[in-house]
Write a protein that holds these residues in place. Structure first.
Motif, PDB file in Angstrom:
ATOM      1  N   ASP A 195       0.840  -1.203   0.000  1.00 13.40           N
ATOM      2  CA  ASP A 195       0.000   0.000   0.000  1.00 13.40           C
ATOM      3  C   ASP A 195       0.871   1.247   0.000  1.00 13.40           C
ATOM      4  OD1 ASP A 195      -1.747   2.118   0.553  1.00 13.40           O
ATOM      5  OD2 ASP A 195      -3.030   0.900   1.841  1.00 13.40           O
ATOM      6  N   ILE A 196       0.803   2.017  -1.100  1.00 13.02           N
ATOM      7  CA  ILE A 196       1.645   3.218  -1.220  1.00 13.02           C
ATOM      8  C   ILE A 196       1.279   4.264  -0.170  1.00 13.02           C
ATOM      9  CG2 ILE A 196       0.123   4.337  -2.898  1.00 13.02           C
ATOM     10  CD1 ILE A 196       3.975   4.460  -2.859  1.00 13.02           C
ATOM     11  N   THR A 197       0.020   4.281   0.281  1.00 13.82           N
ATOM     12  CA  THR A 197      -0.388   5.240   1.307  1.00 13.82           C
ATOM     13  C   THR A 197       0.301   4.924   2.627  1.00 13.82           C
ATOM     14  OG1 THR A 197      -2.542   5.467   0.238  1.00 13.82           O
ATOM     15  CG2 THR A 197      -2.366   6.249   2.498  1.00 13.82           C
ATOM     16  N   THR A 235       3.992   5.814   2.364  1.00 16.63           N
ATOM     17  CA  THR A 235       4.212   7.262   2.465  1.00 16.63           C
ATOM     18  C   THR A 235       4.098   7.723   3.907  1.00 16.63           C
ATOM     19  OG1 THR A 235       3.220   7.509   0.271  1.00 16.63           O
ATOM     20  CG2 THR A 235       3.466   9.498   1.586  1.00 16.63           C
ATOM     21  N   ALA A 251       4.881   5.479  -8.436  1.00 11.97           N
ATOM     22  CA  ALA A 251       3.610   5.300  -7.726  1.00 11.97           C
ATOM     23  C   ALA A 251       3.038   6.646  -7.262  1.00 11.97           C
ATOM     24  CB  ALA A 251       3.815   4.373  -6.528  1.00 11.97           C
ATOM     25  N   LYS A 252       3.904   7.513  -6.754  1.00 16.35           N
ATOM     26  CA  LYS A 252       3.398   8.799  -6.233  1.00 16.35           C
ATOM     27  C   LYS A 252       2.959   9.728  -7.355  1.00 16.35           C
ATOM     28  CE  LYS A 252       2.850   9.557  -2.655  1.00 16.35           C
ATOM     29  NZ  LYS A 252       1.743   9.094  -1.780  1.00 16.35           N
ATOM     30  N   GLU A 299      -0.382   8.394  -8.515  1.00 14.50           N
ATOM     31  CA  GLU A 299      -1.374   8.744  -7.488  1.00 14.50           C
ATOM     32  C   GLU A 299      -1.744  10.224  -7.583  1.00 14.50           C
ATOM     33  OE1 GLU A 299      -1.433   7.544  -2.885  1.00 14.50           O
ATOM     34  OE2 GLU A 299      -0.085   9.227  -3.313  1.00 14.50           O
ATOM     35  N   GLN A 329      -4.083  10.816 -10.525  1.00 14.89           N
ATOM     36  CA  GLN A 329      -5.443  10.388 -10.193  1.00 14.89           C
ATOM     37  C   GLN A 329      -6.136  11.408  -9.290  1.00 14.89           C
ATOM     38  OE1 GLN A 329      -4.649   6.561  -8.476  1.00 14.89           O
ATOM     39  NE2 GLN A 329      -4.540   5.504 -10.454  1.00 14.89           N
ATOM     40  N   ARG A 330      -5.389  11.921  -8.345  1.00 16.75           N
ATOM     41  CA  ARG A 330      -5.948  12.946  -7.449  1.00 16.75           C
ATOM     42  C   ARG A 330      -6.302  14.196  -8.230  1.00 16.75           C
ATOM     43  NH1 ARG A 330      -2.942  16.711  -5.010  1.00 16.75           N
ATOM     44  NH2 ARG A 330      -1.051  15.452  -5.150  1.00 16.75           N
TER      45      ARG A 330
END
Length: 879
Positions: free
Chosen positions: A138-140, A143, A177-178, A181, A184-185
């Motif tokens: 999970d990248i979240t 982070t 990945a970031k 992400e 997408q945000r």
């Protein structure tokens, strides 16, 4: 320690924490507070939370082998007033709460005491191996752990965790990945920092975009601060200063949002914009005449948008630089350069300047960059080096640069290119080049529009309109607006329309008529850029008249030949008409997704075609037009095997105004539904007829009502639609020569089901019962007004004036929209025995602009007119 003593300690700790936190928050709220001190204040809030957590950890008697770790924003030692205090209870491998009820009870007691002591805690409990496993999935989580720091507990366990976490980190994969992400945000927020209610943390250009830079830099071991990035050569000293300044402003806005909302609120919602603006010392500007010129909230939002724009630019530059550094350190080959000309290269699909000082030495290359971007297939954007060069050369784009004949020629070429117009101008705006070259455009960058139907700032609306015009000329978009695309195919100079789109709202916010002020600006532009006289005249016409066509279509009676004749004289010829039609459709479509609907499109198309006939030499003769519509209707009836002359009984009861206000399709539909009924020997004893069908314009339903006329009929129909949750887009009211009402409504509902037949049946049976029952009129719904209307209310206005022939009256109404509004107006008209001939209902976001053609004996008396206007104004007042 006894439970009562522990409870007493908790109360004392909570009160002390609350008092100390309030002191810091009070300083944050002070309008004299400087944004550069924000980091220290957020750190103080973090230190206070640290102290409380350490004390609670001790009181809970937590085992010495455990460690309490701050993660996320709290891990950065930046705690906003109402943000969660995110912590991780770190356990050594092999020690699990599930296997030890005593340990689980201790942890639960500790977390419970945190809540009791006034901390908004966000907690997780994991072993060291669990942390690493979750981070890999999970990248979240990864982070959040990246910014971890020890608060209290076992130091050796925390250091072991940090070592193993760094060893497991893949900087390149983390960067990918970031960035994915982040995209997408951004998509979630429509890829624009210019939303009217932006999220100062999550929106493009918000604080999260800055955090992404530091996250990927930290993961790669390139530094933990902006100064670190400057020392590593990833950011220039100027960029580091700019980032710090904009980060402080965005952070202070977020902190004060929390304080004003008294909770975690990261959105600059309309309700809070003014109060937050006042904490920055902004006041509203008022003209000498007492008119509001500039709101305090508009001043704040302008600063916010400029900061968000700078963050967006710098985010792009630094992330691309970090990517290049990662590739270098991994020993990967750097993307090959392909020469484009002597000044530029292509690097991985991006334009790269040949030297860092290119724009300083050759200012003409600034605009050439965007012309090259348009003209070279396959280019995706600008490299970090090019973006940085543009960012650092803003001072070169001065009055001398704008007056340079070469630059003027290049800018005109950009507008005249056969492709890439929208992307080039958006890129120019994103890099601040458009506002620097077109100085008048700079004035509307980030400017809000408080008219309740524009969803974008002025500059973004302009670029949206330009995009819409451009799509008329693109084959892949012909299905969207077939008539517009057809007309665009025969248009010889698209750049005229692009220029008009660029200038149509460019004078917004100055006071006065922005159409006329914009006309003066585009006249100057055309003169300076050597635009041919005829082309310049057309552009000026479009800018000055860009509101005219929508006004006529939505507010005037298109069944009146004089309206069409007057509009035809104003547009002069087919070329002007076509250009204005294309710009008008693009403009309405570019205001907000809520504003455009198929019915508005039909009104504009009807006006275009009717005016085209007049310009083509067909005099607006009512009899000729009526005969033409009858012929078309008869052809349609014949196709559906209707009896020969079956329509005659109905048509004999209808006058010219009916045929002028309905098109052939509606006339044929009415004839199919009503002819047999009208031909009956004694229709006076016949029942009310209500018929519904899917609207021919492709949205909502079209409803036909045929019933004996009565003074309150319109009110009854509106009341039923109001109670049933329908909105009326248009009402065409007609009374036959035998005293029967023949009314047609266009209605929509947000709950229109996929299987519309059930809805049609409900409308037909429900409305028939209401009209035949003849009961008292129901009370209108008093729906709540929206947040946006509360923040930017529309002053209700009512205008009652005779038409050109002084036979009927025009009632114009402007107000904030709400449920039950139209019905409330209809009740007033019914009360005074006013007869309605035509209703044009126009909803512009959350504002209504309704126009009614009415008649009645009371309208002949001045006192009654005043009474009607007064009662309508009372009905328009928000609840």
């Amino acid at each position: 320690m006894s439970a009562s003593l522990l409870q007493a300690d908790l109360v004392s700790l909570r009160e002390t924490y609350k008092r100390d936190k309030a002191k810091v928050m009070s300083s944050l709220a002070d309008s004299a507070y400087a944004a550069r001190g924000l980091k220290q204040s957020l750190r103080q809030l973090s230190i206070l939370a640290d102290g409380l957590l350490i004390e609670l950890w001790k009181q809970a008697g937590m085992p010495p082998e455990l460690c309490l770790v701050a993660v996320g924003g709290f891990g950065r030692a930046e705690l906003f007033p109402h943000s969660d205090v995110d912590v991780l209870v770190l356990l050594p491998d092999g020690q699990s709460p599930e296997q030890s009820p005593e340990l689980q009870a201790q942890i639960e007691r500790f977390i419970g005491s945190c809540w009791d002591a006034g901390l908004d805690i966000g907690s997780s409990v994991r072993t060291l191996s669990d942390c690493l496993a979750e981070a890999s999935k999970d990248i979240t989580v990864q982070t959040s752990l990246l910014e971890s720091r020890r608060v209290t507990g076992n130091t050796a366990l925390f250091l072991n965790f940090q070592t193993r976490f760094q060893q497991a980190m893949d900087p390149q994969a983390f960067w990918v990945a970031k960035t994915l992400e982040m995209r997408q945000r951004h998509t979630k927020f429509e890829n624009t920092p210019y939303a009217l209610e932006p999220n100062c943390k999550e929106s493009p250009g918000g604080l999260r975009d800055l955090q992404v830079i530091l996250w990927v830099a930290r993961a790669a071991g390139l530094g933990n601060s902006w100064d670190d990035l400057a020392r590593k050569g990833l950011a220039t000293p100027l960029e580091a200063r700019q980032i710090k300044r904009n980060e402080a402003l965005l952070g202070l806005i977020r902190a004060r949002l929390h304080l004003k909302a008294k909770r975690r609120e990261d959105r600059l919602v309309f309700d809070l914009q003014t109060s937050v603006a006042e904490t920055f010392g902004f006041d509203s500007d008022v003209t000498p005449e007492g008119r509001l010129a500039l709101r305090a909230s508009e001043k704040l939002m302008r600063q916010y948008y400029w900061a968000a724009k700078a963050v967006t630019q710098l985010n792009q530059i630094l992330l691309l630089n970090i990517e290049d550094r990662l590739k270098t350190e991994r020993g990967e080959s750097i993307d090959q350069f392909r020469p484009l000309n002597e000044r530029f290269f292509e690097k991985a699909g991006l334009i790269e300047v040949a030297s860092d000082d290119l724009y300083q030495k050759h200012p003409h290359a600034i605009l050439e960059t965007f012309l090259l971007y348009q003209a070279t297939p396959g280019l995706k954007g600008l490299s970090a080096r090019t973006l940085r060069a543009l960012y650092n050369v803003r001072s070169v784009m001065n009055a001398r640069f704008r007056a340079d004949p070469v630059n003027r020629q290049t800018f005109l070429k950009i507008l005249q290119q056969p492709q890439g117009i929208t992307q080039a101008l958006r890129l120019m705006n994103d890099t601040s080049v458009l506002g620097r070259y077109l100085w008048v455009f700079r004035r509307i960058v980030g400017q809000m529009q408080h008219d309740l139907f524009h969803a974008y700032t002025v500059d973004q609306h302009i670029l949206m309109v330009l995009r819409n015009v451009r799509r008329f000329f693109m084959a892949e978009h012909t299905h969207e607006y077939p008539l517009c695309s057809q007309l665009a195919t025969g248009w010889d100079k698209p750049w005229i329309l692009y220029t008009a789109a660029l200038f149509h709202d460019i004078a917004k916010g100055r006071g006065g008529d922005h159409s006329q002020l914009g006309c003066a600006e585009v006249r100057t532009f055309c003169r300076q850029h050597g635009v041919d006289k005829d082309d310049a005249q057309l552009v000026e016409f479009l800018v000055s008249e860009h509101l005219t066509m929508s006004h006529v279509a939505q507010k005037e009676d298109l069944g009146n030949p004089e309206v069409i004749q007057k509009f035809a004289l104003r547009v002069r010829d087919e070329r002007h008409l076509t250009a204005l039609y294309l710009l008008t459709v693009a403009d309405i479509r570019g205001t907000s997704p809520k504003v455009w609907n198929a019915w508005k499109g039909k009104l504009l198309e009807d006006l275009y075609k009717a005016t085209l006939r007049v310009l083509g030499g067909s005099a607006p003769d009512a009899n000729t037009e009526v005969q033409a519509r009858k012929r078309e209707a008869l052809i349609e009836l014949a196709r559906q095997a209707q009896p020969h002359e079956g329509q005659k009984a109905l048509w004999d009861t209808l006058d010219v105004s009916y045929f002028m206000r309905h098109d052939a399709s509606d006339i044929a539909w009415h004839a199919r539904q009503l002819s047999r009924h009208v031909a009956m020997p004694d229709p006076a004893h016949s029942r009310t007829i209500v018929r519904a069908r899917p609207s021919p314009v492709g949205e909502g339903l079209q409803v036909l009502v045929f019933t004996p006329d009565q003074p309150d009929l319109f009110a009854r129909i509106c009341g039923h639609f109001d109670q049933s949750g329908f909105s009326i887009l248009d009402a065409r009211i007609h009374t036959t020569l035998k005293g029967w009402a023949l009314d047609t409504f266009q209605i929509v509902t947000p709950m229109l089901p996929e299987h519309y037949r059930e809805l049609m049946s409900m409308v037909e049976s429900g409305l028939t019962q209401i009209l035949e029952k003849q009961g008292p009129l129901p009370s209108p719904s008093r729906g709540r007004i929206s947040r946006r209307v509360k923040s930017f209310p529309v002053t209700p206005r009512v205008s009652l004036s005779p038409d050109d022939k002084a036979q009927k009256w025009l009632l114009s109404i402007s107000a904030s929209d709400r449920i039950g509004l139209l019905y409330s107006i209809a009740m007033v008209l019914a009360k005074h025995g006013v007869h309605l001939h035509l209703a044009k209902i126009s909803t512009l976001g959350e504002r209504v602009e309704d126009n009614f053609l009415i008649s009645g004996p009371e309208l002949q008396h001045n006192r009654a007119q005043i009474e009607i206007e007064t009662e309508i104004l009372q009905a328009l007042q928000p609840t």
